[in-house]
Enzyme design. Structure first.
Site, PDB file in Angstrom:
ATOM      1  CB  THR A 120      46.827  37.131  45.199  1.00  0.00           C
ATOM      2  OG1 THR A 120      45.970  38.394  45.350  1.00  0.00           O
ATOM      3  CG2 THR A 120      48.453  37.754  45.170  1.00  0.00           C
ATOM      4  CE  LYS A 195      46.499  41.729  46.393  1.00  0.00           C
ATOM      5  NZ  LYS A 195      45.556  40.550  46.353  1.00  0.00           N
ATOM      6  CE  LYS A 263      47.290  32.878  48.182  1.00  0.00           C
ATOM      7  NZ  LYS A 263      46.775  33.828  47.243  1.00  0.00           N
TER       8      LYS A 263
END
Length: 310
Positions: A120, A195, A263
């Site tokens: 990701t 995502k 993150k």
């Protein structure tokens, strides 16, 4: 769609029928073996693919080496003979480090190889990889996943793919070994954008799950019985079904690390701001998870958020 219990022979037939990769003579290089990456690699080995890999800590790959994976000492060694290169590393900086530069993937991959970043990461990095890969005669896809450690083990991950449709179709037999829902979302960067949509949804949902369990306890209810009622109703979600039981049992082992969720949410928040979008639920979740990390829970699973509510 290919069923998981049909075996290696059926997958081989599918590869031939779709014009995809025949697993008898194609090599897959894997860079990065984390909580999810290890299970994804194991599924590829079990399906009959030849796998060569590199990760920063060799001991993490030991179980895969025992199953037949081949260890390489560097990124460049992994990719130079690989037909398909899959990366599953931690942060956007890690993605750039393994793809670019003299010892990176793009410099050392053989012509006509496929490079697939399943980390990701930032959509802009996916676009940059695609551009440079195309200039070098390589095919690049961004294909982040969702489903946690359970989905990785069971080969039922949701895989969100960005890049050329033809490249996606060629690699779909490989994706089907690792995932149950595999969808081409659009051009380079589209997988990463999808995502981020996924992570935005989860962010607010995790806060709600924690509040719900805490409320149940304060009301004198048995939270496990409460889950029996609400997981199959309108409140149902992956987090409620799979992470809430871990919260109740005080099982905070990582299926997905707090540090990595922070993150992801940071990337999503930055992207949303760039598009002029207001995402208050995402902002609140990031604030809470940052507080959790500051309490020493970076390496815990995302379900550890319940600790702030207890």
């Amino acid at each position: 769609m290919l069923k998981k219990d049909t075996g290696t022979k059926c997958r081989t037939k599918l590869s031939k029928r779709t014009g995809g990769f025949n697993m008898e003579n194609k090599n897959i290089g894997i860079i990065g073996i984390g909580v999810m990456g290890k299970s994804m690699a194991k599924n590829l080995l079990d399906a009959g693919y030849s796998v060569q890999l590199f990760t920063r800590t060799k001991s993490k790959a030991q179980s895969l080496l025992e199953l037949g994976a081949i260890w390489k000492d560097s990124v460049s060694e992994v990719v130079k003979n690989a037909d398909v290169v899959i990366t599953m590393v931690g942060y956007p900086d890690d993605v750039e480090a393994v793809y670019f530069g003299e010892n990176g993937i793009l410099e050392n991959a053989k012509r006509n190889a496929y490079v697939v970043d399943m980390t990701t990461s930032k959509p802009i990095i996916a676009e940059k990889i695609f551009k440079e890969a195309s200039e070098r005669g390589l095919f690049a896809l961004d294909a982040p996943v969702s489903g946690g450690d359970i989905g990785a083990k069971n080969g039922t991950l949701s895989i969100m793919v960005g890049g050329q449709l033809k490249a996606y179709e060629q690699l779909k037999p490989i994706f089907e070994v690792m995932g149950g829902t595999i969808i081409h979302q659009g051009p380079a960067g589209s997988g990463q954008h999808t995502k981020l949509c996924n992570q935005i949804t989860i962010a607010s949902n995790m806060v709600g799950v924690c509040e719900s369990i805490t409320y149940a306890k304060k009301a004198g209810l048995n939270p496990e019985r409460v889950l029996e009622s609400i997981t199959t109703g309108a409140a149902g979600s992956f987090s409620l079904s799979n992470l809430a039981p871990r919260m109740i049992k005080h099982d905070f082992a990582p299926g997905f690390y707090v540090k990595h969720f922070i993150k992801d949410m940071t990337i999503a928040l930055e992207s949303a701001k760039d598009m002029g979008l207001l995402t208050p639920g995402l902002a609140l979740s990031l604030e809470l998870y940052t507080e959790l990390a500051e309490q020493g829970e970076q390496e815990s699973g995302t379900q550890a958020l319940i600790k702030l509510f207890s």
